[in-house]
Scaffold this motif. Structure first.
Motif, PDB file in Angstrom:
ATOM      1  N   GLY A 244       0.820  -1.194   0.000  1.00 27.20           N
ATOM      2  CA  GLY A 244       0.000   0.000   0.000  1.00 27.20           C
ATOM      3  C   GLY A 244       0.858   1.249   0.000  1.00 27.20           C
ATOM      4  O   GLY A 244       1.942   1.273   0.598  1.00 27.20           O
ATOM      5  N   LEU A 245       0.381   2.297  -0.652  1.00 28.30           N
ATOM      6  CA  LEU A 245       1.173   3.528  -0.787  1.00 28.30           C
ATOM      7  C   LEU A 245       0.897   4.528   0.332  1.00 28.30           C
ATOM      8  O   LEU A 245       1.612   5.521   0.463  1.00 28.30           O
ATOM      9  CB  LEU A 245       0.886   4.178  -2.145  1.00 28.30           C
ATOM     10  CG  LEU A 245       1.434   3.411  -3.348  1.00 28.30           C
ATOM     11  CD1 LEU A 245       0.881   3.987  -4.639  1.00 28.30           C
ATOM     12  CD2 LEU A 245       2.956   3.444  -3.365  1.00 28.30           C
ATOM     13  N   ASP A 246      -0.155   4.310   1.110  1.00 29.25           N
ATOM     14  CA  ASP A 246      -0.439   5.186   2.247  1.00 29.25           C
ATOM     15  C   ASP A 246      -0.731   4.302   3.449  1.00 29.25           C
ATOM     16  O   ASP A 246      -0.872   3.081   3.334  1.00 29.25           O
ATOM     17  CB  ASP A 246      -1.610   6.123   1.947  1.00 29.25           C
ATOM     18  CG  ASP A 246      -2.866   5.370   1.544  1.00 29.25           C
ATOM     19  OD1 ASP A 246      -3.496   4.759   2.433  1.00 29.25           O
ATOM     20  OD2 ASP A 246      -3.207   5.369   0.352  1.00 29.25           O
ATOM     21  N   GLU A 247      -0.804   4.920   4.614  1.00 34.85           N
ATOM     22  CA  GLU A 247      -0.915   4.141   5.852  1.00 34.85           C
ATOM     23  C   GLU A 247      -2.170   3.273   5.869  1.00 34.85           C
ATOM     24  O   GLU A 247      -2.132   2.104   6.254  1.00 34.85           O
ATOM     25  CB  GLU A 247      -0.911   5.087   7.050  1.00 34.85           C
ATOM     26  CG  GLU A 247      -0.909   4.364   8.394  1.00 34.85           C
ATOM     27  CD  GLU A 247      -0.784   5.313   9.562  1.00 34.85           C
ATOM     28  OE1 GLU A 247      -0.862   4.842  10.708  1.00 34.85           O
ATOM     29  OE2 GLU A 247      -0.605   6.530   9.321  1.00 34.85           O
ATOM     30  N   GLU A 248      -3.301   3.852   5.443  1.00 34.92           N
ATOM     31  CA  GLU A 248      -4.544   3.081   5.463  1.00 34.92           C
ATOM     32  C   GLU A 248      -4.470   1.892   4.521  1.00 34.92           C
ATOM     33  O   GLU A 248      -4.841   0.761   4.880  1.00 34.92           O
ATOM     34  CB  GLU A 248      -5.738   3.959   5.073  1.00 34.92           C
ATOM     35  CG  GLU A 248      -7.064   3.201   5.118  1.00 34.92           C
ATOM     36  CD  GLU A 248      -8.224   4.041   4.627  1.00 34.92           C
ATOM     37  OE1 GLU A 248      -9.325   3.920   5.196  1.00 34.92           O
ATOM     38  OE2 GLU A 248      -8.033   4.814   3.655  1.00 34.92           O
ATOM     39  N   ALA A 249      -3.983   2.131   3.291  1.00 38.79           N
ATOM     40  CA  ALA A 249      -3.901   1.049   2.312  1.00 38.79           C
ATOM     41  C   ALA A 249      -2.946  -0.043   2.777  1.00 38.79           C
ATOM     42  O   ALA A 249      -3.239  -1.233   2.660  1.00 38.79           O
ATOM     43  CB  ALA A 249      -3.462   1.603   0.959  1.00 38.79           C
ATOM     44  N   GLN A 250      -1.799   0.336   3.331  1.00 37.69           N
ATOM     45  CA  GLN A 250      -0.820  -0.649   3.775  1.00 37.69           C
ATOM     46  C   GLN A 250      -1.318  -1.426   4.992  1.00 37.69           C
ATOM     47  O   GLN A 250      -1.163  -2.648   5.078  1.00 37.69           O
ATOM     48  CB  GLN A 250       0.513   0.024   4.088  1.00 37.69           C
ATOM     49  CG  GLN A 250       1.599  -0.937   4.557  1.00 37.69           C
ATOM     50  CD  GLN A 250       1.984  -1.974   3.511  1.00 37.69           C
ATOM     51  OE1 GLN A 250       1.651  -1.852   2.340  1.00 37.69           O
ATOM     52  NE2 GLN A 250       2.681  -3.024   3.945  1.00 37.69           N
ATOM     53  N   THR A 251      -1.931  -0.713   5.933  1.00 45.35           N
ATOM     54  CA  THR A 251      -2.469  -1.385   7.119  1.00 45.35           C
ATOM     55  C   THR A 251      -3.547  -2.368   6.716  1.00 45.35           C
ATOM     56  O   THR A 251      -3.595  -3.507   7.194  1.00 45.35           O
ATOM     57  CB  THR A 251      -3.039  -0.354   8.109  1.00 45.35           C
ATOM     58  OG1 THR A 251      -1.997   0.518   8.531  1.00 45.35           O
ATOM     59  CG2 THR A 251      -3.650  -1.039   9.315  1.00 45.35           C
ATOM     60  N   TYR A 252      -4.397  -1.928   5.826  1.00 44.68           N
ATOM     61  CA  TYR A 252      -5.465  -2.793   5.335  1.00 44.68           C
ATOM     62  C   TYR A 252      -4.883  -4.011   4.623  1.00 44.68           C
ATOM     63  O   TYR A 252      -5.306  -5.144   4.831  1.00 44.68           O
ATOM     64  CB  TYR A 252      -6.329  -1.987   4.368  1.00 44.68           C
ATOM     65  CG  TYR A 252      -7.415  -2.793   3.697  1.00 44.68           C
ATOM     66  CD1 TYR A 252      -7.180  -3.411   2.472  1.00 44.68           C
ATOM     67  CD2 TYR A 252      -8.655  -2.952   4.296  1.00 44.68           C
ATOM     68  CE1 TYR A 252      -8.158  -4.162   1.860  1.00 44.68           C
ATOM     69  CE2 TYR A 252      -9.631  -3.704   3.684  1.00 44.68           C
ATOM     70  CZ  TYR A 252      -9.381  -4.305   2.469  1.00 44.68           C
ATOM     71  OH  TYR A 252     -10.343  -5.055   1.866  1.00 44.68           O
ATOM     72  N   TRP A 253      -3.868  -3.766   3.809  1.00 46.83           N
ATOM     73  CA  TRP A 253      -3.285  -4.830   2.984  1.00 46.83           C
ATOM     74  C   TRP A 253      -2.620  -5.911   3.830  1.00 46.83           C
ATOM     75  O   TRP A 253      -2.700  -7.095   3.524  1.00 46.83           O
ATOM     76  CB  TRP A 253      -2.281  -4.207   2.024  1.00 46.83           C
ATOM     77  CG  TRP A 253      -1.684  -5.152   1.022  1.00 46.83           C
ATOM     78  CD1 TRP A 253      -0.381  -5.515   0.915  1.00 46.83           C
ATOM     79  CD2 TRP A 253      -2.364  -5.842  -0.014  1.00 46.83           C
ATOM     80  NE1 TRP A 253      -0.210  -6.396  -0.111  1.00 46.83           N
ATOM     81  CE2 TRP A 253      -1.420  -6.610  -0.712  1.00 46.83           C
ATOM     82  CE3 TRP A 253      -3.697  -5.887  -0.427  1.00 46.83           C
ATOM     83  CZ2 TRP A 253      -1.745  -7.428  -1.789  1.00 46.83           C
ATOM     84  CZ3 TRP A 253      -4.032  -6.698  -1.502  1.00 46.83           C
ATOM     85  CH2 TRP A 253      -3.065  -7.447  -2.166  1.00 46.83           C
ATOM     86  N   THR A 254      -1.949  -5.510   4.880  1.00 47.23           N
ATOM     87  CA  THR A 254      -1.156  -6.469   5.660  1.00 47.23           C
ATOM     88  C   THR A 254      -1.879  -7.038   6.874  1.00 47.23           C
ATOM     89  O   THR A 254      -1.443  -8.058   7.413  1.00 47.23           O
ATOM     90  CB  THR A 254       0.143  -5.808   6.153  1.00 47.23           C
ATOM     91  OG1 THR A 254      -0.173  -4.655   6.946  1.00 47.23           O
ATOM     92  CG2 THR A 254       1.017  -5.390   4.980  1.00 47.23           C
ATOM     93  N   SER A 255      -2.975  -6.391   7.297  1.00 39.30           N
ATOM     94  CA  SER A 255      -3.554  -6.773   8.582  1.00 39.30           C
ATOM     95  C   SER A 255      -4.961  -7.349   8.530  1.00 39.30           C
ATOM     96  O   SER A 255      -5.470  -7.791   9.563  1.00 39.30           O
ATOM     97  CB  SER A 255      -3.580  -5.553   9.519  1.00 39.30           C
ATOM     98  OG  SER A 255      -2.293  -5.017   9.655  1.00 39.30           O
TER      99      SER A 255
END
Length: 287
Positions: A244-255
């Protein structure tokens, strides 16, 4: 988990006759690709090409690939002699040691009969249209040489193939290897509207694959940002490389759970084909 059964299996007389026809193709698939494909197209009228296989190929392209992205073919014709390459320079040795091209001929003929176009990338094996999947020593630490996680072939390349056709040349019961696939359309049914909204936004990034960027004469630069889900095109994802390129996208993607669901959607409609033993083919489009 569901086993994908054969859609077509060549009989022994059929595979012998078709192998003979492919063996007679005189053009070279690596140095004379256009002439090679022209010769294969002329096999349409050859009596050694089984009519029932022609009919099967035509019918297979009428399916809904969003629901049925896999085609599996068994006992396909391959070369009677297959040279062994070293891990030092398998591509170079392929060009030196291969003297017959029945396997390439069958893959090319399948493209002709299904009305699909074979593509090559100048950044991969200098633009070859056919590739022997062989480990290379200099890339032993790269993602492409390790056990691959769920992914879509050429995840974020300029041109992704609509179909990926794989022909098994060697196998052994002592070392069975299974490929697993998930159908994107089925995986998306388990996602919430919010899941789909986030995954459909261009808030993700996947670098170009190792093969395209290692020892390539073509400099690709940075791959584009992209959504994971693209309507009518399936999923763009390589588990372990997409981020993910932003915190929300990355958090969503990994968690969250959708990460697992969408990781399993990578790929496209696919054809899996086997030589003397099982073979399978599948498409890239919505797998």
């Amino acid at each position: 988990m569901k086993f994908i059964d054969y859609g077509f299996v060549f009989t022994e007389p059929e595979v012998t006759a078709l192998r003979d026809a492919l063996f007679e193709v005189s053009a070279h698939p690596y140095t004379g690709y256009d002439a090679f494909m022209d010769e294969l197209a002329r096999l349409r009228g050859d009596r050694r090409l089984p009519t029932r296989f022609v009919d099967f190929c035509e019918a297979s392209m009428l399916r809904d690939f969003a629901e049925e992205p896999f085609v599996v073919i068994g006992n396909a014709p391959i070369d009677l002699e297959l040279p062994t390459f070293s891990s030092a320079d398998p591509v170079g040795e392929k060009r030196q040691l291969k003297k017959t091209f029945v396997a390439e001929g069958f893959l090319g003929l399948y493209a002709v009969l299904t009305g699909t176009e074979i593509i090559g990338h100048l950044s991969v094996n200098e633009g070859d249209f056919f590739h022997d999947i062989y480990p290379k020593e200099s890339m032993c630490d790269s993602q492409s040489q390790k056990t691959l996680k769920f992914h879509r072939d050429f995840t974020n390349h300029f041109v992704c193939p609509d179909f990926v056709n794989t022909l098994t040349l060697r196998d052994t019961p002592e070392n069975e290897v299974y490929s697993t696939f998930t159908i994107t359309k089925q995986a998306v049914r388990d996602l919430s509207d919010k899941d789909v909204e986030i995954l459909s936004s261009p808030r993700f990034y996947t670098p170009f694959d190792d093969v395209s960027t290692t020892n390539s004469k073509v400099k690709l630069g940075r791959a584009k940002d992209h959504p994971v889900l693209i309507e009518e095109q399936g999923a763009k994802v390589f588990e372990g490389r997409t981020e993910g390129l932003d915190e929300e996208a990355q958090t969503y993607w990994t968690s969250t759970g959708p990460y697992g669901a969408c990781s399993a959607t990578a790929g496209r409609p696919r054809s899996l084909m086997s030589g003397p033993r099982p073979c399978s083919a599948a498409s890239r489009e919505r797998m």
